[in-house]
Design a protein around this motif. Structure first.
Motif, PDB file in Angstrom:
ATOM      1  N   VAL A   1      -6.839   5.243  -9.451  1.00 62.48           N
ATOM      2  CA  VAL A   1      -5.827   4.971  -8.426  1.00 62.48           C
ATOM      3  C   VAL A   1      -6.471   4.296  -7.215  1.00 62.48           C
ATOM      4  O   VAL A   1      -5.957   3.319  -6.670  1.00 62.48           O
ATOM      5  CB  VAL A   1      -5.128   6.288  -8.007  1.00 62.48           C
ATOM      6  CG1 VAL A   1      -4.305   6.091  -6.745  1.00 62.48           C
ATOM      7  CG2 VAL A   1      -4.249   6.798  -9.133  1.00 62.48           C
ATOM      8  N   MET A   2      -7.642   4.794  -6.800  1.00 61.20           N
ATOM      9  CA  MET A   2      -8.321   4.212  -5.640  1.00 61.20           C
ATOM     10  C   MET A   2      -8.712   2.766  -5.904  1.00 61.20           C
ATOM     11  O   MET A   2      -8.552   1.901  -5.036  1.00 61.20           O
ATOM     12  CB  MET A   2      -9.564   5.020  -5.299  1.00 61.20           C
ATOM     13  CG  MET A   2      -9.250   6.319  -4.600  1.00 61.20           C
ATOM     14  SD  MET A   2     -10.764   7.214  -4.281  1.00 61.20           S
ATOM     15  CE  MET A   2     -11.660   6.006  -3.317  1.00 61.20           C
TER      16      MET A   2
ATOM     17  N   PHE B   1       2.523   2.070  -3.292  1.00 59.95           N
ATOM     18  CA  PHE B   1       1.640   2.711  -4.246  1.00 59.95           C
ATOM     19  C   PHE B   1       1.478   4.196  -3.922  1.00 59.95           C
ATOM     20  O   PHE B   1       1.582   5.060  -4.795  1.00 59.95           O
ATOM     21  CB  PHE B   1       0.296   1.981  -4.217  1.00 59.95           C
ATOM     22  CG  PHE B   1      -0.530   2.220  -5.434  1.00 59.95           C
ATOM     23  CD1 PHE B   1      -0.064   1.855  -6.677  1.00 59.95           C
ATOM     24  CD2 PHE B   1      -1.768   2.816  -5.331  1.00 59.95           C
ATOM     25  CE1 PHE B   1      -0.820   2.091  -7.797  1.00 59.95           C
ATOM     26  CE2 PHE B   1      -2.533   3.050  -6.448  1.00 59.95           C
ATOM     27  CZ  PHE B   1      -2.063   2.686  -7.681  1.00 59.95           C
ATOM     28  N   ILE B   2       1.250   4.472  -2.623  1.00 53.96           N
ATOM     29  CA  ILE B   2       1.099   5.868  -2.203  1.00 53.96           C
ATOM     30  C   ILE B   2       2.371   6.648  -2.520  1.00 53.96           C
ATOM     31  O   ILE B   2       2.316   7.762  -3.050  1.00 53.96           O
ATOM     32  CB  ILE B   2       0.790   5.941  -0.696  1.00 53.96           C
ATOM     33  CG1 ILE B   2      -0.533   5.229  -0.388  1.00 53.96           C
ATOM     34  CG2 ILE B   2       0.720   7.390  -0.236  1.00 53.96           C
ATOM     35  CD1 ILE B   2      -0.825   5.075   1.090  1.00 53.96           C
TER      36      ILE B   2
ATOM     37  N   ASN C   1      -4.982  -4.341  -2.381  1.00 59.65           N
ATOM     38  CA  ASN C   1      -5.052  -4.603  -0.949  1.00 59.65           C
ATOM     39  C   ASN C   1      -5.912  -5.828  -0.642  1.00 59.65           C
ATOM     40  O   ASN C   1      -5.571  -6.663   0.181  1.00 59.65           O
ATOM     41  CB  ASN C   1      -5.605  -3.363  -0.251  1.00 59.65           C
ATOM     42  CG  ASN C   1      -5.114  -3.275   1.162  1.00 59.65           C
ATOM     43  OD1 ASN C   1      -3.931  -3.499   1.415  1.00 59.65           O
ATOM     44  ND2 ASN C   1      -5.992  -2.989   2.081  1.00 59.65           N
TER      45      ASN C   1
ATOM     46  N   TYR D   1     -10.542  13.634 -11.796  1.00 57.03           N
ATOM     47  CA  TYR D   1     -11.358  12.711 -10.988  1.00 57.03           C
ATOM     48  C   TYR D   1     -11.255  11.292 -11.532  1.00 57.03           C
ATOM     49  O   TYR D   1     -11.223  10.323 -10.768  1.00 57.03           O
ATOM     50  CB  TYR D   1     -12.823  13.170 -10.974  1.00 57.03           C
ATOM     51  CG  TYR D   1     -13.112  14.268  -9.979  1.00 57.03           C
ATOM     52  CD1 TYR D   1     -12.653  15.557 -10.200  1.00 57.03           C
ATOM     53  CD2 TYR D   1     -13.822  14.014  -8.818  1.00 57.03           C
ATOM     54  CE1 TYR D   1     -12.911  16.576  -9.296  1.00 57.03           C
ATOM     55  CE2 TYR D   1     -14.090  15.029  -7.906  1.00 57.03           C
ATOM     56  CZ  TYR D   1     -13.629  16.302  -8.150  1.00 57.03           C
ATOM     57  OH  TYR D   1     -13.878  17.301  -7.252  1.00 57.03           O
TER      58      TYR D   1
ATOM     59  N   VAL E   1      -7.945   9.818 -10.338  1.00 55.15           N
ATOM     60  CA  VAL E   1      -8.012   9.572  -8.891  1.00 55.15           C
ATOM     61  C   VAL E   1      -8.852   8.325  -8.606  1.00 55.15           C
ATOM     62  O   VAL E   1      -8.480   7.458  -7.805  1.00 55.15           O
ATOM     63  CB  VAL E   1      -8.602  10.799  -8.151  1.00 55.15           C
ATOM     64  CG1 VAL E   1      -8.912  10.459  -6.701  1.00 55.15           C
ATOM     65  CG2 VAL E   1      -7.638  11.970  -8.213  1.00 55.15           C
TER      66      VAL E   1
ATOM     67  N   SER F   1       0.839  -1.205   0.000  1.00 53.72           N
ATOM     68  CA  SER F   1       0.000   0.000   0.000  1.00 53.72           C
ATOM     69  C   SER F   1       0.866   1.245   0.000  1.00 53.72           C
ATOM     70  O   SER F   1       0.623   2.195  -0.742  1.00 53.72           O
ATOM     71  CB  SER F   1      -0.898   0.035   1.234  1.00 53.72           C
ATOM     72  OG  SER F   1      -1.595  -1.154   1.359  1.00 53.72           O
TER      73      SER F   1
ATOM     74  N   ALA G   1      -5.609   0.541  -5.789  1.00 57.76           N
ATOM     75  CA  ALA G   1      -5.142   0.353  -4.415  1.00 57.76           C
ATOM     76  C   ALA G   1      -6.062  -0.601  -3.660  1.00 57.76           C
ATOM     77  O   ALA G   1      -5.609  -1.499  -2.943  1.00 57.76           O
ATOM     78  CB  ALA G   1      -5.077   1.691  -3.687  1.00 57.76           C
ATOM     79  N   PHE G   2      -7.369  -0.425  -3.873  1.00 57.74           N
ATOM     80  CA  PHE G   2      -8.350  -1.257  -3.169  1.00 57.74           C
ATOM     81  C   PHE G   2      -8.216  -2.717  -3.595  1.00 57.74           C
ATOM     82  O   PHE G   2      -8.128  -3.619  -2.763  1.00 57.74           O
ATOM     83  CB  PHE G   2      -9.754  -0.719  -3.473  1.00 57.74           C
ATOM     84  CG  PHE G   2     -10.816  -1.279  -2.588  1.00 57.74           C
ATOM     85  CD1 PHE G   2     -10.834  -0.963  -1.240  1.00 57.74           C
ATOM     86  CD2 PHE G   2     -11.786  -2.129  -3.095  1.00 57.74           C
ATOM     87  CE1 PHE G   2     -11.814  -1.480  -0.411  1.00 57.74           C
ATOM     88  CE2 PHE G   2     -12.773  -2.645  -2.269  1.00 57.74           C
ATOM     89  CZ  PHE G   2     -12.783  -2.331  -0.931  1.00 57.74           C
TER      90      PHE G   2
END
Lengths: 258, 266
Positions: B246-247, B208-209, B254, B240, B243, B205, B250-251
């Motif tokens: 990316v979310m 990625f951040i 994870n 948007y 973004v 995580s 990441a989700f």
């Protein structure tokens, strides 16, 4: 007498080794930079950086940056702590709501909440507000989760004892539940503060108009290598001091409470 | 350090279990969980017409679809993915063996662990300018940034996980004349695996951040750079859209690592 001295010496050797390692590393870098193996454009000699540090720390630019960063961190932490504690208490009082939202709260740990920064910049403008929002949202997660776990871990006999002693609701909350939860709530608050600090400096670094993180990026962009390293050093030192101090505080509170 | 360092999956399961006790409510929890993102989407829909600064979800999703259809998203996506995977790989390959050493060797542990733990609160991203002056703007500096960010949670988790392997298991191993390598591969690592996986998941995580933040600051390519370019050009639907992407990445990443972790635990 001699045994206590021996014992304290035995306890001190890792610290000696640590100081030796750091000093040795700095010395090696000093040699490599002074002798020209490392270009001063990549890394100036450590003594020069430390000398610059002495100039920077009393300067107004630094004090303004430090003040700005500190205000941002403290406001983000205050907001994160209030919201986090309220969420933690709500999740404990309403287990169903807690069970519904908990996976989302946990996955926010890994979510780059920071990618919302450009969106917040667009919404709120280039001010402290977007940084406070991001840093507060990072701080509230460990605070909420720890508060919830702390309250859930309290044995039901404790409030029962309070009821049998004719405590009022307020007394049960403030005299029984709050102290019982403190040993687990405090680590959440400590972690929350550290997250607020990391978030603030990182966001300032990306885009801001002042602050310690901003200054590092600013000096990088203006090719002031010595100032850049001095600011990286001072930011690291502040972060390390805050970390060590908070961990000491946490251990002390936990020892007093348990 | 805290109770949340091992994400409260168990407490969630516990709470869910308590609720499942009431039979009629068994379907209620998953249903309520699904409504959360739907509600968020509805709020987004509701806000969009009020302000020019928030494009409608439809516009953002259409932009994202266009990104894949026209292909403008691929170079950035590939660049970010390369930096994340390479940096994360370096982080695992260095953090895991060093963490193992730190966990098994008491002297190394007492010297290095406080040094590493002390820097916990230092935002790693402030080292990015150092990497930029070393390697120049590009994939190498970014990969280095990801590697540094991933290294710390992995080394700390591995060291802690290895140290809590029970002494009895090690005694058993020694009494069976296991050599060092056998102790490591047959006893210590399998026993510590779930806790090590926690560190690896957190490391991923953070990788990625770190890549996204690094790209927001300075990069030649990447999703983060595309976000800041879209911000500068005020192309809000595109901002948007990226973004959102990316979310989602990441989700999903994870969730995948989490399920791997759960499999190791059982």
């Amino acid at each position: 007498m001699s045994t206590t001295a021996a014992r304290s010496r035995a306890r001190a050797w890792p610290a000696v080794a640590q100081v030796g390692l750091v000093a040795g590393g700095a010395g090696l870098l000093e040699f490599l930079t002074q002798s020209g193996y490392i270009s001063p454009m990549v890394l100036p000699p450590p003594t020069e950086i430390v000398g610059k540090l002495g100039e920077i720390v009393p300067s107004n630019v630094f004090l303004d940056d430090l003040g700005s960063t500190a205000i941002t961190v403290f406001s983000a932490f205050a907001i994160g702590a209030i919201i986090g504690l309220l969420i933690g208490i709500a999740f404990w009082k309403l287990p169903f709501v807690g069970a519904v939202f908990e996976p989302y709260l946990v996955s926010m740990y890994s979510m780059p909440a920071l990618v919302f920064y450009p969106i917040l910049l667009a919404l709120l403008g280039l001010s402290k507000a977007p940084i406070v929002v991001i840093a507060a949202s990072m701080a509230l997660i460990p605070i909420a989760l720890n508060t919830m776990v702390a309250l859930r871990a309290i044995k039901s006999t404790l409030p029962k004892l309070g009821t049998s002693l004719n405590c009022t609701r307020r007394q049960i909350y403030w005299k029984i539940l709050a102290p019982a939860a403190t040993p687990l709530v405090v680590p959440g608050l400590v972690l929350g503060f550290i997250y607020a600090m990391i978030g603030t400096i990182a966001m300032e670094f990306i885009l801001a108009s002042n602050g310690i993180g901003f200054r590092i990026g600013y000096y990088y962009r203006s090719f002031d290598v010595v100032d850049m390293y001095a600011y990286i050093l001072v930011a690291s030192i502040i972060a390390i001091i805050v970390n060590v101090a908070l961990n000491r505080l946490e251990r002390r509170i936990r020892r007093d409470m348990q | 350090m805290t109770v949340t360092s091992d994400p409260p999956a168990e407490t969630a399961a516990l709470a869910a279990g308590q609720l499942e006790g009431r039979r009629e409510r068994r379907w209620a929890l998953p249903a309520a969980r699904i409504t959360v993102p739907i509600a968020a989407l509805l709020i987004w829909f509701a806000i969009a017409p009020i302000t020019d600064l928030v494009p409608s979800p439809a516009a953002a999703l259409a932009e994202l679809w266009q990104g894949f259809a026209d292909g403008w998203i691929y170079p950035g996506l590939a660049s970010t993915a390369t930096a994340v995977l390479a940096g994360f790989g370096i982080g695992v390959l260095t953090g895991f063996p060093l963490g193992y050493l730190l966990g098994r060797n008491r002297i190394a542990n007492r010297i290095f662990e406080p040094l590493i733990a002390g820097t916990f609160a230092v935002p790693r991203i402030i080292l990015y300018p150092v990497l930029l002056t070393l390697f120049g703007v590009g994939l190498l500096a970014e990969t280095g940034m990801v590697a540094i960010s991933a290294f710390f949670p992995i080394i700390m988790a591995t060291s802690a996980a290895v140290r809590q392997v029970s002494e009895n298991l090690l005694k058993l191993g020694r009494s069976l004349r296991a050599n060092r390598r056998q102790l490591a591969t047959k006893i210590v690592i399998p026993d510590a695996a779930p806790a090590i996986m926690v560190g690896i998941r957190i490391g991923f995580s953070i990788s990625f951040i770190a890549a996204i933040i690094a790209e927001l600051f300075a990069a030649k390519e990447g999703l983060g750079l595309m976000i800041s370019e879209a911000y500068a050009a005020l192309e809000l639907p595109r901002m948007y859209a990226i973004v959102l992407l990316v979310m989602v990445i990441a989700f999903v990443g994870n969730i995948l690592l989490w399920s791997l972790e759960r499999r190791l635990r059982s």
